[in-house]
Design an enzyme around this catalytic site. Structure first.
Site, short mmCIF file in Angstrom:
data_model
loop_
_atom_site.label_atom_id
_atom_site.label_comp_id
_atom_site.label_asym_id
_atom_site.label_seq_id
_atom_site.Cartn_x
_atom_site.Cartn_y
_atom_site.Cartn_z
CG HIS A 183 -0.25 0.13 3.12
ND1 HIS A 183 -0.23 -0.89 3.18
CD2 HIS A 183 0.23 1.17 3.22
CE1 HIS A 183 0.00 -0.12 4.26
NE2 HIS A 183 0.78 0.90 4.69
NE ARG A 187 1.25 11.78 8.61
CZ ARG A 187 2.09 11.55 7.77
NH1 ARG A 187 2.84 12.09 6.57
NH2 ARG A 187 3.15 10.61 8.33
CG ASN A 241 -3.43 11.91 12.60
OD1 ASN A 241 -2.88 11.02 13.21
ND2 ASN A 241 -2.57 12.83 11.29
CG HIS A 259 1.13 11.40 -9.53
ND1 HIS A 259 2.35 11.85 -10.13
CD2 HIS A 259 1.53 10.16 -10.63
CE1 HIS A 259 2.77 11.58 -10.82
NE2 HIS A 259 2.15 10.29 -11.48
CD GLU A 286 0.36 9.95 -14.64
OE1 GLU A 286 0.67 9.74 -13.73
OE2 GLU A 286 0.54 9.98 -15.64
#
Lengths: 178, 178
Positions: A26, A30, A97, A120, A166
């Protein structure tokens, strides 16, 4: 002969035995408000939430999203599902958070303004024109429309946190960089 | 019932038809010196370079890496291979802006120091202890060893540009966040 043996500086000739079974699982971004990010990625991009993990002691939550694949359904058992999530490739992780969503001035850094680093994420689409229409129908903001700039047929949109996405149609990019 | 229908705020009930066939293709990181980054990711992580695309007019090159899968080999034809690269999931893209490698003071931003945004990429490994031994054998720097901190069995290392790489062993994480 294979292109991946091209002699790029630094590339080792053969993958090590020690890296056998490693999976690029992965990328983590955030997000300020998970409700806004989850709406965008599930509605516009058809992603699904595989797991949400809460860490109350440290006041954050993690969301793991993927694009479902028909012949590879995730397990229903919650523990097995967590392990399965970490064994896949192409997962997008969000970190929330707690509290950032209620701070009107809070904003994450997109990596393209200074200081630069991460640039990106990218989605490929089966039909670029249809995808652009879909983004326009949903008022998605653009960094660059496909007809703009030097790289034709490549678009960049922004997600709700300002991260760049993109958009490419593989069938139109066979001659890219040639 | 499926966990991905859990009522997380923002999640849409059904993926849109318009997003059918969308693929989360890649994440892009800028790298200072491609020879150093390619050595690290091909040697330590067993990644292979699928395509390098040069853009001399704009003075940058792109490298697309993946973890090879036995039953899904990339095409040999260069144009088909480019299209194939953009149709896969789990691709890592590096952008090399020419010249950064010879500037001793040049450094990219990792996204974890301020200003924060992107956090890390993650590899899962079939045997955490063996992977840690492999990283130690190769003097890979750590942000957090698996025995440190609150999240046991999760490690974070640094790549040559300082980007964080999370290392997880799925079999050890079944109870994470429960």
């Amino acid at each position: 002969m294979s292109f991946d043996t091209e002699n790029h500086p630094g590339v080792c000739a053969q993958p090590s035995a020690a890296s056998q079974g490693f999976v690029f699982n992965h990328s983590m971004l955030r997000v300020k408000d998970p409700a806004v990010a989850l709406d965008f990625y599930t509605r516009i991009f058809g992603m699904r939430v595989l797991r949400k993990l809460d860490f109350p002691e440290m006041k954050f939550s993690l969301y793991f999203l993927h694009r479902p694949v028909a012949n590879n359904p995730p397990p229903e058992d919650i523990g097995e599902r967590t392990a399965w999530t970490f064994s896949q490739t192409g997962i997008l992780e969000f970190t929330h958070n707690w509290g950032t969503e209620s701070d009107p001035d809070f904003k994450y850094h997109d990596g393209n303004a200074q200081p630069q680093g991460f640039g990106h994420i990218c989605f490929s689409v089966p039909d670029l024109d249809a995808a652009i229409q879909w983004f326009d129908d949903n008022q998605v903001p653009y960094v660059k429309r496909p007809e703009q700039g030097k790289m034709k047929d490549v678009a960049f949109i922004k997600d709700p946190d300002g991260y760049w996405i993109e958009i490419v149609d593989p069938s139109r990019l066979k001659n890219l960089g040639r």
